[in-house]
Design a protein around this motif. Structure first.
Motif, mmCIF file in Angstrom:
data_model
loop_
_atom_site.group_PDB
_atom_site.id
_atom_site.type_symbol
_atom_site.label_atom_id
_atom_site.label_comp_id
_atom_site.label_asym_id
_atom_site.label_seq_id
_atom_site.Cartn_x
_atom_site.Cartn_y
_atom_site.Cartn_z
ATOM 1 N N MET A 59 0.846 -1.186 0.000
ATOM 2 C CA MET A 59 0.000 0.000 0.000
ATOM 3 C C MET A 59 0.890 1.247 0.000
ATOM 4 S SD MET A 59 -2.978 0.799 2.685
ATOM 5 C CE MET A 59 -3.913 2.250 2.598
ATOM 6 N N SER A 60 0.564 2.191 -0.849
ATOM 7 C CA SER A 60 1.366 3.410 -0.930
ATOM 8 C C SER A 60 1.000 4.358 0.201
ATOM 9 C CB SER A 60 1.157 4.090 -2.285
ATOM 10 O OG SER A 60 -0.175 4.502 -2.404
ATOM 11 N N GLN A 61 1.944 5.239 0.517
ATOM 12 C CA GLN A 61 1.676 6.190 1.597
ATOM 13 C C GLN A 61 0.733 7.280 1.120
ATOM 14 O OE1 GLN A 61 5.227 8.115 2.973
ATOM 15 N NE2 GLN A 61 6.234 7.926 1.011
ATOM 16 N N PRO A 62 -0.016 7.861 2.046
ATOM 17 C CA PRO A 62 -0.979 8.905 1.664
ATOM 18 C C PRO A 62 -0.285 10.197 1.250
ATOM 19 C CG PRO A 62 -0.917 8.655 4.048
ATOM 20 C CD PRO A 62 -0.043 7.579 3.474
ATOM 21 N N TRP A 63 -1.001 10.984 0.488
ATOM 22 C CA TRP A 63 -0.552 12.315 0.092
ATOM 23 C C TRP A 63 -1.289 13.338 0.936
ATOM 24 C CZ3 TRP A 63 2.942 14.045 -3.617
ATOM 25 C CH2 TRP A 63 3.618 13.032 -4.282
ATOM 26 N N HIS A 64 -0.649 14.473 1.130
ATOM 27 C CA HIS A 64 -1.230 15.535 1.951
ATOM 28 C C HIS A 64 -1.276 16.837 1.157
ATOM 29 C CE1 HIS A 64 -0.750 13.091 5.592
ATOM 30 N NE2 HIS A 64 0.348 12.676 4.999
ATOM 31 N N LEU A 65 -2.385 17.522 1.266
ATOM 32 C CA LEU A 65 -2.513 18.894 0.793
ATOM 33 C C LEU A 65 -2.235 19.762 2.011
ATOM 34 C CD1 LEU A 65 -3.479 21.199 -1.099
ATOM 35 C CD2 LEU A 65 -5.813 20.648 -0.368
ATOM 36 N N GLU A 91 -5.358 14.823 4.385
ATOM 37 C CA GLU A 91 -4.787 13.602 3.812
ATOM 38 C C GLU A 91 -5.661 13.077 2.676
ATOM 39 O OE1 GLU A 91 -4.337 9.207 5.566
ATOM 40 O OE2 GLU A 91 -3.167 10.709 6.655
ATOM 41 N N PHE A 92 -4.995 12.560 1.643
ATOM 42 C CA PHE A 92 -5.670 11.973 0.491
ATOM 43 C C PHE A 92 -5.041 10.615 0.190
ATOM 44 C CE2 PHE A 92 -6.456 16.444 0.277
ATOM 45 C CZ PHE A 92 -7.765 16.531 -0.165
ATOM 46 N N PRO A 93 -5.798 9.703 -0.386
ATOM 47 C CA PRO A 93 -5.279 8.351 -0.600
ATOM 48 C C PRO A 93 -4.216 8.243 -1.693
ATOM 49 C CG PRO A 93 -7.496 8.550 -1.502
ATOM 50 C CD PRO A 93 -7.203 9.830 -0.763
ATOM 51 N N ASP A 94 -4.192 9.209 -2.622
ATOM 52 C CA ASP A 94 -3.233 9.123 -3.720
ATOM 53 C C ASP A 94 -2.887 10.508 -4.252
ATOM 54 O OD1 ASP A 94 -5.344 9.878 -5.598
ATOM 55 O OD2 ASP A 94 -6.058 7.823 -5.405
ATOM 56 N N ARG A 95 -1.862 10.558 -5.084
ATOM 57 C CA ARG A 95 -1.395 11.836 -5.621
ATOM 58 C C ARG A 95 -2.460 12.514 -6.483
ATOM 59 N NH1 ARG A 95 4.369 13.608 -7.729
ATOM 60 N NH2 ARG A 95 3.763 15.654 -8.450
ATOM 61 N N SER A 96 -3.191 11.729 -7.236
ATOM 62 C CA SER A 96 -4.194 12.289 -8.132
ATOM 63 C C SER A 96 -5.263 13.067 -7.368
ATOM 64 C CB SER A 96 -4.832 11.160 -8.945
ATOM 65 O OG SER A 96 -5.843 11.672 -9.774
ATOM 66 N N SER A 97 -5.799 12.489 -6.310
ATOM 67 C CA SER A 97 -6.841 13.193 -5.553
ATOM 68 C C SER A 97 -6.257 14.391 -4.807
ATOM 69 C CB SER A 97 -7.563 12.245 -4.593
ATOM 70 O OG SER A 97 -6.666 11.613 -3.723
ATOM 71 N N ALA A 98 -5.023 14.292 -4.329
ATOM 72 C CA ALA A 98 -4.375 15.437 -3.679
ATOM 73 C C ALA A 98 -4.152 16.559 -4.689
ATOM 74 C CB ALA A 98 -3.056 15.010 -3.044
ATOM 75 N N SER A 99 -3.753 16.218 -5.901
ATOM 76 C CA SER A 99 -3.531 17.228 -6.945
ATOM 77 C C SER A 99 -4.823 17.939 -7.313
ATOM 78 C CB SER A 99 -2.932 16.586 -8.195
ATOM 79 O OG SER A 99 -1.626 16.176 -7.951
ATOM 80 N N ARG A 100 -5.922 17.188 -7.389
ATOM 81 C CA ARG A 100 -7.216 17.814 -7.693
ATOM 82 C C ARG A 100 -7.612 18.782 -6.576
ATOM 83 N NH1 ARG A 100 -8.309 12.621 -9.467
ATOM 84 N NH2 ARG A 100 -9.473 12.113 -7.578
ATOM 85 N N ALA A 101 -7.403 18.380 -5.328
ATOM 86 C CA ALA A 101 -7.730 19.255 -4.196
ATOM 87 C C ALA A 101 -6.828 20.482 -4.196
ATOM 88 C CB ALA A 101 -7.592 18.483 -2.885
ATOM 89 N N GLU A 102 -5.550 20.305 -4.553
ATOM 90 C CA GLU A 102 -4.629 21.445 -4.634
ATOM 91 C C GLU A 102 -5.102 22.437 -5.691
ATOM 92 O OE1 GLU A 102 0.117 22.364 -5.364
ATOM 93 O OE2 GLU A 102 -0.774 20.561 -6.224
ATOM 94 N N TRP A 103 -5.482 21.933 -6.847
ATOM 95 C CA TRP A 103 -5.977 22.809 -7.906
ATOM 96 C C TRP A 103 -7.205 23.576 -7.409
ATOM 97 C CZ3 TRP A 103 -10.649 23.357 -10.309
ATOM 98 C CH2 TRP A 103 -10.670 24.234 -11.385
ATOM 99 N N PHE A 104 -8.109 22.862 -6.737
ATOM 100 C CA PHE A 104 -9.336 23.492 -6.246
ATOM 101 C C PHE A 104 -9.027 24.592 -5.241
ATOM 102 C CE2 PHE A 104 -12.885 23.855 -3.281
ATOM 103 C CZ PHE A 104 -13.913 24.152 -4.151
ATOM 104 N N ILE A 105 -8.176 24.314 -4.271
ATOM 105 C CA ILE A 105 -7.891 25.306 -3.221
ATOM 106 C C ILE A 105 -7.190 26.538 -3.805
ATOM 107 C CG2 ILE A 105 -5.630 24.507 -2.392
ATOM 108 C CD1 ILE A 105 -6.720 24.975 0.473
ATOM 109 N N LYS A 106 -6.400 26.341 -4.842
ATOM 110 C CA LYS A 106 -5.715 27.477 -5.457
ATOM 111 C C LYS A 106 -6.683 28.390 -6.211
ATOM 112 C CE LYS A 106 -1.049 25.696 -5.506
ATOM 113 N NZ LYS A 106 0.142 25.385 -6.288
ATOM 114 N N GLN A 107 -7.886 27.905 -6.523
ATOM 115 C CA GLN A 107 -8.900 28.720 -7.193
ATOM 116 C C GLN A 107 -9.698 29.549 -6.194
ATOM 117 O OE1 GLN A 107 -8.477 28.408 -10.547
ATOM 118 N NE2 GLN A 107 -7.006 26.898 -9.803
#
Length: 87
Positions: free
Chosen positions: A1-7, A54-70
């Motif tokens: 299992m991969s480690q979680p990503w954080h925004l 915390e997010f389960p993967d890089r993809s979901s963390a990246s989407r949240a990062e994009w959202f928060i930057k808007q």
């Protein structure tokens, strides 16, 4: 299992917020604080980590990062606090 990503949301010395993603918040903050992070934090040194989620993967963390930057500045921290309380 991969480690979680954080925004994470950092407050900079000039009062600005910086959002980013990582698997290790402590190491990433240290990189920002020592001038080895993003160009923005080299010009605007970080003071502290305001919040993270915390997010389960890089993809979901990246989407949240994009959202928060808007979001407008006033809503960024509220967004992250809302995620944290939802988990």
């Amino acid at each position: 299992m991969s480690q979680p990503w954080h925004l994470y949301l950092i407050e900079c010395r000039n009062g600005a917020f910086y959002a980013g993603i990582t698997t290790d918040i402590t190491a990433r903050f240290t990189a920002h604080a020592t001038g080895k992070g993003a160009r923005f934090t080299r010009a605007n040194p970080p003071v502290r980590v305001l919040a993270s989620a915390e997010f389960p993967d890089r993809s979901s963390a990246s989407r949240a990062e994009w959202f928060i930057k808007q979001l407008p500045r006033a809503k960024k921290l509220a967004y992250l606090e809302g995620i944290h309380h939802d988990q």
